[in-house]
Design an enzyme around this catalytic site. Structure first.
Site, PDB file in Angstrom:
ATOM      1  N   LYS A   9     -46.000 -35.537 -50.748  1.00  0.00           N
ATOM      2  CA  LYS A   9     -45.629 -35.915 -52.111  1.00  0.00           C
ATOM      3  C   LYS A   9     -46.870 -35.869 -52.965  1.00  0.00           C
ATOM      4  O   LYS A   9     -47.988 -36.048 -52.453  1.00  0.00           O
ATOM      5  CB  LYS A   9     -45.070 -37.340 -52.133  1.00  0.00           C
ATOM      6  CG  LYS A   9     -44.245 -37.621 -53.368  1.00  0.00           C
ATOM      7  CD  LYS A   9     -42.923 -36.895 -53.280  1.00  0.00           C
ATOM      8  CE  LYS A   9     -41.854 -37.497 -54.115  1.00  0.00           C
ATOM      9  NZ  LYS A   9     -40.535 -37.190 -53.549  1.00  0.00           N
TER      10      LYS A   9
HETATM   11  N1  GLU Z   1     -38.387 -34.396 -54.797  1.00  0.00           N
HETATM   12  C1  GLU Z   1     -37.238 -34.174 -53.958  1.00  0.00           C
HETATM   13  C2  GLU Z   1     -37.168 -35.229 -52.879  1.00  0.00           C
HETATM   14  O1  GLU Z   1     -37.815 -36.239 -52.961  1.00  0.00           O
HETATM   15  C3  GLU Z   1     -37.195 -32.751 -53.429  1.00  0.00           C
HETATM   16  C4  GLU Z   1     -38.312 -32.376 -52.526  1.00  0.00           C
HETATM   17  C5  GLU Z   1     -38.275 -30.888 -52.130  1.00  0.00           C
HETATM   18  O2  GLU Z   1     -37.329 -30.206 -52.469  1.00  0.00           O
HETATM   19  O3  GLU Z   1     -39.228 -30.478 -51.489  1.00  0.00           O
HETATM   20  O4  GLU Z   1     -36.407 -35.133 -51.961  1.00  0.00           O
END
Ligand code: GLU
Length: 419
Positions: free
Chosen positions: A109
């Protein structure tokens, strides 16, 4: 040891859920040490020129929790309250999310401490491109693949992909997912998280003896996830009786016109401006008597402060850690079925996986195929979690964590420690 850093409520929640799973699985102490730890994290401070010619320095992060099962994967959050501790927690959630639905990814993240709404589009572009440059040493199709999260969307992903491609000297579409379709984004990615939530929520209602057709639903948050969830719940025959955004919400016992609310938001309006329904606060929405409650805003919305007043029969966590562990204990006592975040909102990363596969193969799928495969992955994931929960007398969250943590532990164990 983890470098000393101010904790956060979300990191506490992430560690709590892992600790419960580790104990229940009787995980070897060495594996607990490895999996509870963050693998890699980068903090960057970088200047951006504002439209008035002044400069500001912003802080950003990219955190990789674990890459035992594949490249790191996870969103980029632009939010004024973003912290390193939150990035760590959210990276851990991504590891378990990918594992529970069987995607060959680890968890990551990142994000920038910024209020993107306070920037012009040109400032947002410069910020996104410079941030991407700063963290580019970690990013790539085989290494770490960003995606949208709160405060970012297809346009930011396009700038990220373009910046990485300019550095490489050729287009690298598989380095970022959630891109516009024009540059290799997948059909169906924008609504994917909502579609996944709608799929598992309908099944959870059935498992609670409630027919989804005509069931009442309340959705907190009306961004990309909340709005597509509300639309798809309505399309599945549910009565969406309340929705909200950060400024408050609206309620109508007979059901809201979700398309009209979506149009209002797209024109830049606020949910509270919608005249054709009764106004309500976010707290009132969370405590409405409904069959299904879907919190799609931020973390820790349902806590000890309001859990006893929650009257929903089923909760699907659209937002990560929307229900904190104290609230979960109260709700479990009240027989509320909670579909946990790592399963409920996995649809986004599932279609991110499809996008990455399509980019690597340079072979694209029709929207119907994407949606059908998404439903299949979500239904299979839900089924495995529910079956385990029933067999071992666990909550859906405990079952989901056990499945996910065991998969990552197995990968770590069989790979071994190098050297
Ligand atoms: N931000 C989204 C999540 O927390 C998508 C992450 C992604 O597609 O890599 O699941």
């Amino acid at each position: 040891m983890t470098a000393p850093v101010q904790g956060s409520a979300t990191l506490g929640i992430a560690q709590h859920h892992f600790d419960v799973a580790a104990r229940q699985l009787d995980l070897a102490p060495a594996l607990v040490l490895v999996l509870r730890q963050i693998k890699r994290e980068l903090i960057v401070h970088f200047p951006v020129e504002m439209d008035d010619g002044s400069f500001r320095v912003f802080t950003g992060f990219r955190v990789q929790h674990n890459i035992a099962r594949g490249p790191a994967k996870g969103g980029m959050r632009f939010h004024p309250a973003m912290t390193l501790a939150d990035a760590r927690a959210l990276a851990m959630f991504m590891t378990w999310k990918a594992a529970v639905v069987g995607l060959p990814f680890g968890g990551a993240k990142g994000g920038v401490v910024v209020d993107p709404k306070a920037l012009s589009i040109t400032e947002r572009e410069r910020l996104t491109r410079r941030f991407t440059t700063e963290i580019s040493l970690l990013i790539g199709p085989d290494r770490d693949i960003p995606a949208p999260d709160i405060g970012t969307g297809p346009q930011e992903m396009a700038w990220m992909m373009d910046t990485l491609s300019m550095h490489a000297g050729y287009s690298v579409p598989a380095s970022v997912t959630g891109k516009p379709v024009a540059i290799g984004g997948s059909e169906g990615r924008n609504a994917a998280t909502g579609r996944g939530i709608a799929t598992v929520a309908a099944q959870a209602l059935r498992d609670s003896g409630i027919d989804p057709t005509g069931a009442t639903a309340a959705v907190q948050g009306f961004g990309q996830v909340g709005s597509s969830t509300a639309q798809l719940l309505a399309a599945a025959g549910m009565r969406v009786v309340a929705v909200s955004d950060s400024g408050g919400g609206v309620h109508s016992g007979g059901g809201l016109d979700v398309d009209a609310l979506t149009a209002l938001k797209e024109e830049g309006g606020a949910i509270a401006d919608y005249g054709a329904a009764q106004a309500l606060t976010n707290d009132e929405l969370l405590t409405l008597e409904v069959d299904l409650l879907v919190p799609c805003a931020l973390e820790a919305q349902i806590t000890a402060a309001n859990a006893t007043r929650v009257r929903a029969r089923v909760i699907a966590e659209g937002a990560n850690a929307a229900v904190d562990p104290e609230a979960e204990a109260v709700l479990t006592e009240k027989d509320v079925l909670i579909v946990p975040d790592i399963l409920a909102n996995a649809g986004g990363v599932v279609v991110s996986y499809f996008e990455w596969v399509q980019n690597l193969e340079a072979f694209f799928w029709a929207r119907g195929e994407v949606n059908a495969r998404l439903r299949e992955v979500m239904a299979r994931g839900y089924d495995a979690v529910r079956t385990k929960a029933q067999a071992d007398h666990l909550s859906l969250r405990e079952a989901a964590y056990q499945i996910a943590v065991r998969r990552v532990a197995e990968a770590s164990e069989v790979r071994g420690i190098y050297p």
